[in-house]
Enzyme design. Structure first.
Site, short mmCIF file in Angstrom:
data_model
loop_
_atom_site.label_atom_id
_atom_site.label_comp_id
_atom_site.label_asym_id
_atom_site.label_seq_id
_atom_site.Cartn_x
_atom_site.Cartn_y
_atom_site.Cartn_z
N ASP A 1 0.84 -1.20 0.00
CA ASP A 1 0.00 0.00 0.00
C ASP A 1 0.88 1.26 0.00
OD1 ASP A 1 -2.43 -1.66 0.43
OD2 ASP A 1 -1.42 -2.08 2.32
N HIS B 1 -4.55 -3.45 6.48
CA HIS B 1 -4.38 -3.69 5.05
C HIS B 1 -5.75 -4.10 4.50
CE1 HIS B 1 -3.14 -5.07 1.16
NE2 HIS B 1 -3.67 -6.25 1.41
P1 NAX Z 1 -2.31 -18.20 -4.22
O1 NAX Z 1 -3.66 -18.80 -4.06
O2 NAX Z 1 -1.68 -18.11 -5.58
O3 NAX Z 1 -1.28 -19.02 -3.30
C1 NAX Z 1 -1.54 -19.35 -1.98
C2 NAX Z 1 -0.79 -20.63 -1.68
O4 NAX Z 1 -0.91 -20.89 -0.29
C3 NAX Z 1 -1.35 -21.85 -2.42
O5 NAX Z 1 -0.31 -22.48 -3.14
C4 NAX Z 1 -1.89 -22.73 -1.29
O6 NAX Z 1 -1.72 -24.12 -1.57
C5 NAX Z 1 -1.02 -22.28 -0.12
N1 NAX Z 1 -1.59 -22.55 1.20
C6 NAX Z 1 -2.88 -22.50 1.59
N2 NAX Z 1 -3.00 -22.87 2.89
C7 NAX Z 1 -1.74 -23.13 3.32
C8 NAX Z 1 -1.22 -23.57 4.57
N3 NAX Z 1 -2.00 -23.83 5.61
N4 NAX Z 1 0.12 -23.74 4.67
C9 NAX Z 1 0.93 -23.52 3.61
N5 NAX Z 1 0.48 -23.12 2.41
C10 NAX Z 1 -0.84 -22.92 2.26
O7 NAX Z 1 -2.37 -16.79 -3.52
P2 NAX Z 1 -1.37 -15.53 -3.68
O8 NAX Z 1 -1.79 -14.71 -4.83
O9 NAX Z 1 0.02 -16.02 -3.63
O10 NAX Z 1 -1.75 -14.70 -2.37
C11 NAX Z 1 -1.44 -15.17 -1.08
C12 NAX Z 1 -2.08 -14.29 -0.03
O11 NAX Z 1 -1.57 -12.96 -0.08
C13 NAX Z 1 -3.61 -14.15 -0.16
O12 NAX Z 1 -4.18 -14.30 1.12
C14 NAX Z 1 -3.78 -12.72 -0.64
O13 NAX Z 1 -5.03 -12.20 -0.28
C15 NAX Z 1 -2.64 -12.04 0.07
N6 NAX Z 1 -2.22 -10.72 -0.41
C16 NAX Z 1 -1.80 -9.82 0.51
C17 NAX Z 1 -1.33 -8.57 0.17
C18 NAX Z 1 -0.84 -7.60 1.20
O14 NAX Z 1 -0.51 -6.49 0.80
N7 NAX Z 1 -0.80 -7.91 2.49
C19 NAX Z 1 -1.33 -8.14 -1.26
C20 NAX Z 1 -1.35 -9.28 -2.23
C21 NAX Z 1 -2.22 -10.44 -1.84
O15 NAX Z 1 -3.53 -10.15 -2.22
#
Ligand code: NAX
Length: 324
Positions: A159, A187
């Protein structure tokens, strides 16, 4: 040669994890002279994809990368971890209420907090990226009573960087000319991007832009940037999120050279944000630690927005109180 540092990435086969691992292995996060061991944690259905990530990491022949550990066991993934990037999270499914989302994520971040408590290095730096990031960080922190609570943080650096980009575009200056940007709070869409203390090339930002642009364009654009990226790209921010996570940890580990950066950290009463939530403040990082910037004047407009995002964080906390 320096002793390698262990970096855990959860959700390492996901889109942000994929963007993160290669930059960390190339030295962008901890320094070009710091060897690293990557500890990649996933869930069982993603282990094949994770293997593919590890194969590609091998194929890069990164000089700094000493070892890659792929696991679906948090006790292995967080073993002796020096930096823990908690990216994997449960996305909001169709018809899912916020409360259900918080609870589903509690089931991930509670056990991961416990595994950090039991196995990570005592000085581990934890950054939660997975949403709802601030409250997930609070849950992990609550489940790690033996680790200093200050070591649990959440990401608002994306952000912050988005706000720099918007102000740079408006003023026609490069974003490196901007100092004193702040993201306050959660966030989420209630975050408050504040330019009241910003300078652009040494001049007060508020004198360079009109108030209408600041209130009606800049603030909502930064708040809604994630949704705009999804609309344009058909997928959520990934490379920019990974880059912000690298900025967050790099500055925390190596220092921010006196510059203010935004980090969501445990509130300590600064600016009348009472203890008990992980709230984004302006901080300065030095010697592997961070300090909240003190003594800023807060006008009525800012106060109202800072309290609004604080209120949302306390509501989120109330929604998961049985997990804390
Ligand atoms: P993806 O869905 O591409 O990847 C998430 C991965 O996490 C998957 O491979 C899944 O198998 C794995 N996973 C799920 N549960 C798990 C667990 N218990 N232990 C280990 N791995 C696990 O998502 P992606 O685009 O990489 O985003 C990840 C997270 O970042 C989401 O929650 C998203 O909302 C968040 N974000 C946060 C941002 C921030 O500024 N704080 C911005 C970007 C993003 O939106």
């Amino acid at each position: 040669m320096k002793k390698p540092l262990r970096v855990t990435i959860t959700g390492a086969a996901g889109q942000i994890g994929y963007a993160l691992a290669f930059r960390i292995a190339s030295g962008d996060m901890l320094g070009k002279d710091q060897p690293v061991i990557l500890q990649l944690l996933e869930i069982p259905p993603a282990m094949d994809a994770l293997k593919g990530v590890a194969m590609e990491l091998d194929d890069c022949a990164f000089p700094l990368l000493q070892d890659i550990i792929c696991t679906d066991d948090p006790n292995v993934g967080f073993k002796d971890s020096n930096v823990a990037l908690l990216v994997g999270a449960r996305p909001r499914g169709p018809g899912m209420e916020r409360k259900d989302l918080l609870e589903a994520n509690g089931k991930i971040f509670g056990p991961q907090g416990k595994a950090i408590n039991d196995h990570a290095s005592r000085d581990v730096k934890v950054l939660v990226v997975g949403n709802p990031a601030n409250t997930n960080a609070l849950i992990a922190q609550a489940n790690a009573p033996d680790i200093n609570p200050r070591q649990f943080t959440a990401m608002t650096r994306l952000d912050h960087n988005r706000a720099l980009a918007q102000l740079a575009g408006k003023t026609g200056q490069h974003h490196t000319a901007i100092k004193g940007m702040i993201i306050w709070g959660n966030h989420s869409a209630t975050q408050y991007p504040d330019i009241a203390h910003c300078t652009v090339d040494g001049k007060g930002a508020k004198d360079l832009v009109d108030e209408g642009w600041y209130k009606d364009d800049f603030i909502p654009t930064v708040q809604q940037r994630g949704a705009a990226i999804i609309k344009a790209r058909g997928a959520s921010s990934a490379a920019s999120a990974a880059s912000a996570a690298i900025d967050h940890i790099r500055d925390w580990h190596l220092g921010s050279n006196g510059e203010w950066v935004s980090m969501a950290v445990p509130s300590d009463g600064s600016y009348d944000i009472k203890e008990g939530v992980i709230y984004s403040f302006p901080v300065i990082c030095k010697d592997g630690d961070y300090e909240i910037v003190q003594g800023l004047d807060i006008d009525d407009f800012s106060r109202e927005r800072m309290d609004l995002t604080d209120k949302e964080l306390r509501e989120e906390r109330d929604g998961v109180k049985d997990l804390l």
